[in-house]
Write a protein that holds these residues in place. Structure first.
Motif, PDB file in Angstrom:
ATOM      1  N   GLN A 166       0.833  -1.246  -0.042  1.00  0.00           N
ATOM      2  CA  GLN A 166      -0.139   0.003   0.053  1.00  0.00           C
ATOM      3  C   GLN A 166       0.901   1.421  -0.172  1.00  0.00           C
ATOM      4  O   GLN A 166       1.704   1.327   0.800  1.00  0.00           O
ATOM      5  CB  GLN A 166      -1.023  -0.018   1.245  1.00  0.00           C
ATOM      6  CG  GLN A 166      -2.105  -1.031   1.145  1.00  0.00           C
ATOM      7  CD  GLN A 166      -2.985  -0.595  -0.105  1.00  0.00           C
ATOM      8  OE1 GLN A 166      -3.319   0.646  -0.566  1.00  0.00           O
ATOM      9  NE2 GLN A 166      -2.990  -1.731  -0.892  1.00  0.00           N
ATOM     10  N   ALA A 167       0.779   2.060  -0.955  1.00  0.00           N
ATOM     11  CA  ALA A 167       1.485   3.448  -1.229  1.00  0.00           C
ATOM     12  C   ALA A 167       1.000   4.575  -0.670  1.00  0.00           C
ATOM     13  O   ALA A 167       0.973   5.713  -1.162  1.00  0.00           O
ATOM     14  CB  ALA A 167       1.828   3.408  -2.693  1.00  0.00           C
ATOM     15  N   ASN A 168       0.059   4.552   0.322  1.00  0.00           N
ATOM     16  CA  ASN A 168      -0.381   5.671   1.102  1.00  0.00           C
ATOM     17  C   ASN A 168       0.467   5.864   2.290  1.00  0.00           C
ATOM     18  O   ASN A 168       1.023   5.009   2.927  1.00  0.00           O
ATOM     19  CB  ASN A 168      -1.994   5.412   1.313  1.00  0.00           C
ATOM     20  CG  ASN A 168      -2.351   4.340   2.144  1.00  0.00           C
ATOM     21  OD1 ASN A 168      -1.553   3.290   2.231  1.00  0.00           O
ATOM     22  ND2 ASN A 168      -3.462   4.083   2.753  1.00  0.00           N
ATOM     23  N   GLY A 169       0.157   6.926   2.874  1.00  0.00           N
ATOM     24  CA  GLY A 169       1.064   7.516   4.108  1.00  0.00           C
ATOM     25  C   GLY A 169       2.120   8.296   3.888  1.00  0.00           C
ATOM     26  O   GLY A 169       2.456   8.566   2.564  1.00  0.00           O
ATOM     27  N   SER A 170       2.966   8.288   4.897  1.00  0.00           N
ATOM     28  CA  SER A 170       4.351   8.925   4.771  1.00  0.00           C
ATOM     29  C   SER A 170       5.327   8.363   3.798  1.00  0.00           C
ATOM     30  O   SER A 170       5.166   6.977   3.560  1.00  0.00           O
ATOM     31  CB  SER A 170       4.935   9.155   5.973  1.00  0.00           C
ATOM     32  OG  SER A 170       5.447   8.089   6.343  1.00  0.00           O
ATOM     33  N   VAL A 171       6.261   8.836   3.310  1.00  0.00           N
ATOM     34  CA  VAL A 171       7.208   8.347   2.403  1.00  0.00           C
ATOM     35  C   VAL A 171       7.983   7.354   3.309  1.00  0.00           C
ATOM     36  O   VAL A 171       8.474   6.199   2.898  1.00  0.00           O
ATOM     37  CB  VAL A 171       8.364   9.273   2.010  1.00  0.00           C
ATOM     38  CG1 VAL A 171       9.777   8.865   1.464  1.00  0.00           C
ATOM     39  CG2 VAL A 171       7.683  10.293   0.882  1.00  0.00           C
ATOM     40  N   ASP A 172       8.315   7.658   4.655  1.00  0.00           N
ATOM     41  CA  ASP A 172       8.939   6.814   5.598  1.00  0.00           C
ATOM     42  C   ASP A 172       7.957   5.513   5.875  1.00  0.00           C
ATOM     43  O   ASP A 172       8.768   4.218   5.937  1.00  0.00           O
ATOM     44  CB  ASP A 172       9.111   7.287   7.002  1.00  0.00           C
ATOM     45  CG  ASP A 172      10.388   8.502   7.028  1.00  0.00           C
ATOM     46  OD1 ASP A 172      11.228   8.262   5.906  1.00  0.00           O
ATOM     47  OD2 ASP A 172      10.564   9.057   7.715  1.00  0.00           O
ATOM     48  N   ALA A 173       6.836   5.354   6.026  1.00  0.00           N
ATOM     49  CA  ALA A 173       5.967   4.628   6.424  1.00  0.00           C
ATOM     50  C   ALA A 173       5.913   3.390   5.120  1.00  0.00           C
ATOM     51  O   ALA A 173       5.924   2.155   5.157  1.00  0.00           O
ATOM     52  CB  ALA A 173       4.526   4.929   6.704  1.00  0.00           C
ATOM     53  N   ILE A 174       5.847   4.134   3.811  1.00  0.00           N
ATOM     54  CA  ILE A 174       5.595   3.220   2.614  1.00  0.00           C
ATOM     55  C   ILE A 174       7.071   2.422   2.635  1.00  0.00           C
ATOM     56  O   ILE A 174       7.259   1.208   2.258  1.00  0.00           O
ATOM     57  CB  ILE A 174       5.566   3.911   1.423  1.00  0.00           C
ATOM     58  CG1 ILE A 174       4.160   4.680   1.507  1.00  0.00           C
ATOM     59  CG2 ILE A 174       5.537   3.362   0.125  1.00  0.00           C
ATOM     60  CD1 ILE A 174       4.031   6.019   0.586  1.00  0.00           C
ATOM     61  N   ALA A 175       8.218   3.248   2.763  1.00  0.00           N
ATOM     62  CA  ALA A 175       9.580   2.613   2.821  1.00  0.00           C
ATOM     63  C   ALA A 175       9.915   1.417   3.699  1.00  0.00           C
ATOM     64  O   ALA A 175      10.189   0.445   3.357  1.00  0.00           O
ATOM     65  CB  ALA A 175      10.553   3.623   2.886  1.00  0.00           C
TER      66      ALA A 175
END
Length: 183
Positions: A166-175
């Motif tokens: 899932q590519a939603n949320g913050s850049v850090d969360a996705i990473a």
């Protein structure tokens, strides 16, 4: 850590951002086909001259030319891991890429699909402020993506290579989500 990755996903899902981050952290080579084409043209290589002539005519670079450029890049890596993004875009390209990777003994280890709702993608793409990004153009790009890439998703899923993120949320969360898959 997996060393040969493919990122797929719709425009605006964050493939480039996440790819750059992952590559920097793990010493992988980021193979973005658009960047590779521009680099070949800038270097004035034979492949670059051929690509430039095609682009100057306003035509799309052929799959065979992109494959030749990808092969040249992969051959020069000397065992370094890589992350490819922007290619393959359809099943025909994936089927053309497979024997090349087999020949180089560099099979794909994981295909990461960055998923995001269309409404969020449209909002993100409109937020980029590019002159060619209006809602009608963006919706068309998403339709083209769905038509071409949905079969590609099934193709890699049937090989047990596909991992959905899932590519939603913050850049850090996705990473973090990506890291948990490729670790």
């Amino acid at each position: 850590m997996k060393q040969r990755l493919l990122f797929v996903g719709p425009p605006g899902a964050g493939k480039g951002t996440q790819a750059a981050r992952l590559c920097e952290k793990h010493g992988l080579r980021h193979l973005s086909t658009g960047d590779l084409l521009r680099a070949e043209v800038a270097a004035g290589s034979e492949l670059g001259k051929e690509a430039e002539a095609v682009m100057n005519r306003g035509e799309l670079v052929t799959d065979s030319l992109v494959l030749a450029i990808v092969k040249a890049q992969l051959s020069a890596l000397n065992g370094q891991g890589w992350l490819m993004d922007g290619f393959p875009r359809n099943v025909a390209q994936a089927e053309a890429l497979a024997p090349l990777l087999q020949e180089l003994d560099q099979a794909i280890e994981s295909v990461v699909l960055l998923e995001l709702d269309d409404a969020v993608l449209i909002e993100r793409l409109l937020g980029r402020g590019r002159t060619d990004d209006n809602e009608e153009v963006i919706r068309n790009r998403l339709e083209v993506y769905k038509q071409q890439t949905a079969p590609l998703i099934d193709h890699y899923s049937s090989q047990n290579l596909l991992a959905r993120v899932q590519a939603n949320g913050s850049v850090d969360a996705i990473a973090e989500r990506i890291e948990s898959i490729v670790a």
